[in-house]
Design a protein around this motif. Sequence first.
Motif, PDB file in Angstrom:
ATOM      1  N   GLU A  22       0.759  -1.102  -0.009  1.00 38.80           N
ATOM      2  CA  GLU A  22      -0.022  -0.014   0.005  1.00 38.80           C
ATOM      3  C   GLU A  22       0.687   1.179  -0.077  1.00 38.80           C
ATOM      4  OE1 GLU A  22      -1.066  -2.720   1.949  1.00 38.80           O
ATOM      5  OE2 GLU A  22      -2.603  -3.126   0.390  1.00 38.80           O
ATOM      6  N   GLY A  23       2.052   1.266   0.145  1.00 43.10           N
ATOM      7  CA  GLY A  23       2.924   2.365   0.492  1.00 43.10           C
ATOM      8  C   GLY A  23       3.518   2.822  -0.920  1.00 43.10           C
ATOM      9  N   SER A  24       4.295   3.961  -0.951  1.00 37.48           N
ATOM     10  CA  SER A  24       4.953   4.578  -1.981  1.00 37.48           C
ATOM     11  C   SER A  24       6.251   3.848  -2.197  1.00 37.48           C
ATOM     12  CB  SER A  24       5.091   6.059  -1.906  1.00 37.48           C
ATOM     13  OG  SER A  24       5.966   6.264  -0.748  1.00 37.48           O
ATOM     14  N   ARG A  25       6.886   4.302  -3.508  1.00 36.63           N
ATOM     15  CA  ARG A  25       8.018   3.802  -3.861  1.00 36.63           C
ATOM     16  C   ARG A  25       9.095   4.084  -2.483  1.00 36.63           C
ATOM     17  NH1 ARG A  25      10.394   7.153  -8.544  1.00 36.63           N
ATOM     18  NH2 ARG A  25      11.118   8.511  -6.948  1.00 36.63           N
ATOM     19  N   ALA A  26       8.928   5.172  -1.993  1.00 40.44           N
ATOM     20  CA  ALA A  26       9.984   5.563  -0.760  1.00 40.44           C
ATOM     21  C   ALA A  26       9.671   4.358   0.274  1.00 40.44           C
ATOM     22  CB  ALA A  26       9.526   6.857  -0.060  1.00 40.44           C
ATOM     23  N   ASP A  27       8.833   3.555   0.469  1.00 38.14           N
ATOM     24  CA  ASP A  27       8.636   2.581   1.396  1.00 38.14           C
ATOM     25  C   ASP A  27       9.367   1.390   1.139  1.00 38.14           C
ATOM     26  OD1 ASP A  27       5.199   3.806   1.768  1.00 38.14           O
ATOM     27  OD2 ASP A  27       6.970   4.089   3.250  1.00 38.14           O
ATOM     28  N   PHE A  28       9.850   1.058  -0.053  1.00 38.85           N
ATOM     29  CA  PHE A  28      10.337   0.203  -0.583  1.00 38.85           C
ATOM     30  C   PHE A  28      11.963  -0.029  -0.369  1.00 38.85           C
ATOM     31  CE2 PHE A  28       7.381  -2.502  -2.686  1.00 38.85           C
ATOM     32  CZ  PHE A  28       6.086  -1.805  -2.657  1.00 38.85           C
ATOM     33  N   GLY A  29      12.633  -0.976  -0.020  1.00 33.87           N
ATOM     34  CA  GLY A  29      14.114  -1.140  -0.078  1.00 33.87           C
ATOM     35  C   GLY A  29      14.778  -2.159  -0.503  1.00 33.87           C
ATOM     36  N   SER A  30      15.972  -2.302  -0.165  1.00 31.69           N
ATOM     37  CA  SER A  30      16.810  -3.560  -0.564  1.00 31.69           C
ATOM     38  C   SER A  30      16.747  -3.743  -2.369  1.00 31.69           C
ATOM     39  CB  SER A  30      16.274  -4.882   0.203  1.00 31.69           C
ATOM     40  OG  SER A  30      16.279  -4.770   1.493  1.00 31.69           O
ATOM     41  N   TRP A  31      16.778  -2.728  -2.723  1.00 29.33           N
ATOM     42  CA  TRP A  31      16.676  -2.658  -4.241  1.00 29.33           C
ATOM     43  C   TRP A  31      17.678  -3.465  -4.876  1.00 29.33           C
ATOM     44  CZ3 TRP A  31      12.639  -0.153  -6.865  1.00 29.33           C
ATOM     45  CH2 TRP A  31      11.828   0.646  -6.250  1.00 29.33           C
ATOM     46  N   GLY A  32      17.300  -4.331  -6.017  1.00 24.79           N
ATOM     47  CA  GLY A  32      18.480  -5.065  -6.847  1.00 24.79           C
ATOM     48  C   GLY A  32      18.911  -3.971  -7.631  1.00 24.79           C
ATOM     49  N   GLN A  33      19.667  -4.691  -8.456  1.00 25.03           N
ATOM     50  CA  GLN A  33      20.560  -3.791  -9.539  1.00 25.03           C
ATOM     51  C   GLN A  33      19.896  -3.662 -10.862  1.00 25.03           C
ATOM     52  OE1 GLN A  33      20.841  -7.197  -9.326  1.00 25.03           O
ATOM     53  NE2 GLN A  33      20.738  -7.625 -11.523  1.00 25.03           N
ATOM     54  N   GLY A  34      18.860  -4.274 -10.777  1.00 21.48           N
ATOM     55  CA  GLY A  34      17.892  -4.114 -12.353  1.00 21.48           C
ATOM     56  C   GLY A  34      18.282  -5.162 -13.282  1.00 21.48           C
ATOM     57  N   THR A  35      17.313  -5.306 -14.324  1.00 21.43           N
ATOM     58  CA  THR A  35      17.780  -6.067 -15.608  1.00 21.43           C
ATOM     59  C   THR A  35      16.588  -5.387 -16.637  1.00 21.43           C
ATOM     60  OG1 THR A  35      17.338  -8.344 -16.500  1.00 21.43           O
ATOM     61  CG2 THR A  35      15.380  -7.399 -15.156  1.00 21.43           C
ATOM     62  N   GLN A  36      17.515  -5.241 -17.779  1.00 20.36           N
ATOM     63  CA  GLN A  36      17.097  -4.458 -18.958  1.00 20.36           C
ATOM     64  C   GLN A  36      16.262  -5.224 -19.644  1.00 20.36           C
ATOM     65  OE1 GLN A  36      18.108  -0.969 -20.033  1.00 20.36           O
ATOM     66  NE2 GLN A  36      16.409  -1.527 -21.283  1.00 20.36           N
ATOM     67  N   VAL A  37      15.252  -4.569 -20.087  1.00 26.04           N
ATOM     68  CA  VAL A  37      13.819  -5.261 -20.838  1.00 26.04           C
ATOM     69  C   VAL A  37      13.877  -4.364 -22.129  1.00 26.04           C
ATOM     70  CG1 VAL A  37      11.705  -5.777 -21.291  1.00 26.04           C
ATOM     71  CG2 VAL A  37      12.873  -6.492 -19.073  1.00 26.04           C
ATOM     72  N   THR A  38      14.164  -4.719 -23.299  1.00 23.57           N
ATOM     73  CA  THR A  38      14.008  -3.931 -24.567  1.00 23.57           C
ATOM     74  C   THR A  38      13.150  -4.422 -25.273  1.00 23.57           C
ATOM     75  OG1 THR A  38      16.256  -2.903 -24.159  1.00 23.57           O
ATOM     76  CG2 THR A  38      15.184  -2.988 -26.410  1.00 23.57           C
ATOM     77  N   VAL A  39      11.898  -3.947 -25.887  1.00 26.75           N
ATOM     78  CA  VAL A  39      11.129  -4.365 -26.697  1.00 26.75           C
ATOM     79  C   VAL A  39      11.097  -3.505 -28.098  1.00 26.75           C
ATOM     80  CG1 VAL A  39       8.582  -4.838 -27.032  1.00 26.75           C
ATOM     81  CG2 VAL A  39       9.434  -4.944 -24.688  1.00 26.75           C
ATOM     82  N   SER A  40      11.491  -4.221 -29.178  1.00 28.45           N
ATOM     83  CA  SER A  40      11.710  -3.606 -30.434  1.00 28.45           C
ATOM     84  C   SER A  40      11.817  -4.603 -31.434  1.00 28.45           C
ATOM     85  CB  SER A  40      13.222  -2.902 -30.269  1.00 28.45           C
ATOM     86  OG  SER A  40      13.589  -2.358 -31.643  1.00 28.45           O
ATOM     87  N   SER A  41      11.310  -4.315 -32.406  1.00 28.53           N
ATOM     88  CA  SER A  41      11.563  -5.026 -33.929  1.00 28.53           C
ATOM     89  C   SER A  41      12.764  -4.805 -34.536  1.00 28.53           C
ATOM     90  CB  SER A  41      10.253  -4.804 -34.769  1.00 28.53           C
ATOM     91  OG  SER A  41      10.041  -3.403 -35.097  1.00 28.53           O
TER      92      SER A  41
END
Length: 122
Positions: A103-122
Amino acid sequence: QVQLVESGGGLVQPGGSLRLSCAASGFTLDYYAIGWFRQAPGKEREGVSCISSSDGSTYYADSVKGRFTISRDNAKNTVYLQMNSLKPEDTAVYYCATSSNCEGSRADFGSWGQGTQVTVSS
């Protein structure tokens, strides 16, 4: 060491599918709500989906409803984001993070990962 690691991103054509994984190490995901966020170049990070720890309730941004499905496998200590019918506007770096609830906002989230790139393209 508490850590989240995202994987499963890549290049896919419009209409295609990908499944992202968010694996935890150093702690048990069972007790946390897990959110998926994404950030496209030049844009703010936005919430995509969230799954609660208490009853497994799921939440989706309007832009992905009906196309994305979030799930969790507590035995594997992993949360997944199944993405179908992908569109070019889904292109972004996708992150997962923990919170006590969805229920919280983005600021309430922690322990963020490093991310993974998603690219949608033809």
